[in-house]
Design a protein around this motif. Sequence first.
Motif, PDB file in Angstrom:
ATOM      1  N   LEU A  38       0.817  -1.208   0.000  1.00  0.00           N
ATOM      2  CA  LEU A  38       0.000   0.000   0.000  1.00  0.00           C
ATOM      3  C   LEU A  38       0.857   1.267   0.000  1.00  0.00           C
ATOM      4  O   LEU A  38       0.545   2.247  -0.700  1.00  0.00           O
ATOM      5  N   LEU A  39       1.947   1.258   0.768  1.00  0.00           N
ATOM      6  CA  LEU A  39       2.848   2.412   0.777  1.00  0.00           C
ATOM      7  C   LEU A  39       3.503   2.613  -0.587  1.00  0.00           C
ATOM      8  O   LEU A  39       3.701   3.760  -1.027  1.00  0.00           O
ATOM      9  N   LEU A  45       2.071   6.776  -7.005  1.00  0.00           N
ATOM     10  CA  LEU A  45       1.158   7.809  -7.497  1.00  0.00           C
ATOM     11  C   LEU A  45       1.725   9.202  -7.275  1.00  0.00           C
ATOM     12  O   LEU A  45       1.502  10.110  -8.097  1.00  0.00           O
ATOM     13  N   ARG A  46       2.464   9.379  -6.190  1.00  0.00           N
ATOM     14  CA  ARG A  46       3.114  10.676  -5.960  1.00  0.00           C
ATOM     15  C   ARG A  46       4.239  10.906  -6.966  1.00  0.00           C
ATOM     16  O   ARG A  46       4.394  12.010  -7.511  1.00  0.00           O
ATOM     17  N   VAL A  47       5.035   9.891  -7.208  1.00  0.00           N
ATOM     18  CA  VAL A  47       6.153  10.014  -8.148  1.00  0.00           C
ATOM     19  C   VAL A  47       5.637  10.252  -9.564  1.00  0.00           C
ATOM     20  O   VAL A  47       6.239  10.992 -10.350  1.00  0.00           O
ATOM     21  N   LEU A  54      10.236   7.883 -13.853  1.00  0.00           N
ATOM     22  CA  LEU A  54      10.691   7.334 -12.575  1.00  0.00           C
ATOM     23  C   LEU A  54       9.872   6.126 -12.134  1.00  0.00           C
ATOM     24  O   LEU A  54      10.167   5.508 -11.109  1.00  0.00           O
ATOM     25  N   LEU A  55       8.849   5.765 -12.914  1.00  0.00           N
ATOM     26  CA  LEU A  55       7.932   4.716 -12.490  1.00  0.00           C
ATOM     27  C   LEU A  55       8.430   3.275 -12.639  1.00  0.00           C
ATOM     28  O   LEU A  55       8.055   2.423 -11.830  1.00  0.00           O
ATOM     29  N   PRO A  56       9.222   2.917 -13.673  1.00  0.00           N
ATOM     30  CA  PRO A  56       9.567   1.498 -13.883  1.00  0.00           C
ATOM     31  C   PRO A  56      10.064   0.751 -12.654  1.00  0.00           C
ATOM     32  O   PRO A  56       9.580  -0.354 -12.375  1.00  0.00           O
ATOM     33  N   PRO A  57      11.035   1.292 -11.881  1.00  0.00           N
ATOM     34  CA  PRO A  57      11.472   0.510 -10.705  1.00  0.00           C
ATOM     35  C   PRO A  57      10.380   0.338  -9.666  1.00  0.00           C
ATOM     36  O   PRO A  57      10.304  -0.711  -9.008  1.00  0.00           O
ATOM     37  N   GLY A 218      -6.576   7.102 -16.678  1.00  0.00           N
ATOM     38  CA  GLY A 218      -5.419   6.782 -17.511  1.00  0.00           C
ATOM     39  C   GLY A 218      -4.205   6.414 -16.692  1.00  0.00           C
ATOM     40  O   GLY A 218      -3.532   5.412 -16.956  1.00  0.00           O
ATOM     41  N   LEU A 219      -3.918   7.225 -15.672  1.00  0.00           N
ATOM     42  CA  LEU A 219      -2.747   6.985 -14.826  1.00  0.00           C
ATOM     43  C   LEU A 219      -2.905   5.707 -14.018  1.00  0.00           C
ATOM     44  O   LEU A 219      -2.043   4.817 -14.070  1.00  0.00           O
ATOM     45  N   PHE A 220      -4.007   5.600 -13.266  1.00  0.00           N
ATOM     46  CA  PHE A 220      -4.162   4.443 -12.383  1.00  0.00           C
ATOM     47  C   PHE A 220      -4.256   3.139 -13.164  1.00  0.00           C
ATOM     48  O   PHE A 220      -3.575   2.155 -12.841  1.00  0.00           O
TER      49      PHE A 220
END
Length: 360
Positions: A38-39, A45-47, A54-57, A218-220
């Motif tokens: 959950l964290l 979502l903040r990143v 920055l999302l892939p890792p 789109g994002l989620f």
Amino acid sequence: MSATPRSISRADFVLGPYRASRNDRATWQMLNTLVPYLLLWWLTLRVAAVSLWLLPPLILLLSLFSVRCFSLMHDCGHRSLFRQRWLNRGFGFVLGLVNGVPQLAWSRDHADHHRTNGDWDRYRSVIDMLSVEEYRRLDPLQRRLYATLRHPLMAFPGGFFYLAIKPRLDLVSGLIASLTGSRAPRPWASPAEFHDLLLCNLVWVGGVVLLGWWQGFGLFLGIYAAVLTLSAAIFIDLFFVQHIFEDSYAHRSEGWSHLEGALRGTSLLRLPPVLAWFTADIGFHNIHHLCERIPNYQLRACHDHHQHLLADVPTLTLGTMLACASYLLWDSHQDRLVTIASVDSGQVVTVVYGIEESAR
């Protein structure tokens, strides 16, 4: 000289002490899995608001925690994670929601796998493998399609379908069949399974819609689709190599042995410690098939205690996993798995009624 699987019996294994489930261990596993999951979603979502690059890792980490959730759900299905049935049932439902899986029906289907592993007349593995004779009856186009659909990369679209779409289709098709009086088989075997399937779909779809509306669809949905696809591909490929490999026990029903299915029809998958944690030690698959009531946190100790009996079990590593993907046919007359290339080239010879028939 170490004992071989063929020279030992189930009575040689001392499994009772390792069957004891511990609520404190199980609770800690729930906390160290669901809380970070959950964290990580909150952080991801903040990143994403800063940079999508920055999302892939973070997506990779989320996928690994999803795999761990699936592994712990699997333990709940065997009623081994917690001592009490209701705790396994409740937390199994919650863990199933992470990947959109109705846990009750999944666990019943998985129990059938445990009862038939190594009996290839009754169970053809996760990929519905054909026998050599069935493959030879296919035309060239059908043969190419068969091989393509079972390519390792197909675990990505196949995994997404398995998690994101199939449970929803199961509910809709089952309801339509019930309302129309169709004789088509239902995806549930009992009222309890139907209620579990219905509730899982309602909560999962509702959660996806709510989070999509809150964070932007789109994002989620983009992030969640990537997580589901990657995590499903990981555990599908893990399940594959734990049962399909060179010299795997692939027997007909006549003369089939559950013990042989556990010791030679499953692999000991040696994973790096980090991956072993994320997969909840399911790499000790021989022990798991010997006794599915042993919780994941006891598998390693049980294996270590019986190393003298397990010295010759099939062993795989990350470096040897890919070779397993070639074994896509069952030679029912020689009780073994073979490659498509060996059949197409005529290397596989089938003996029927004392007459040798090579591939044409």
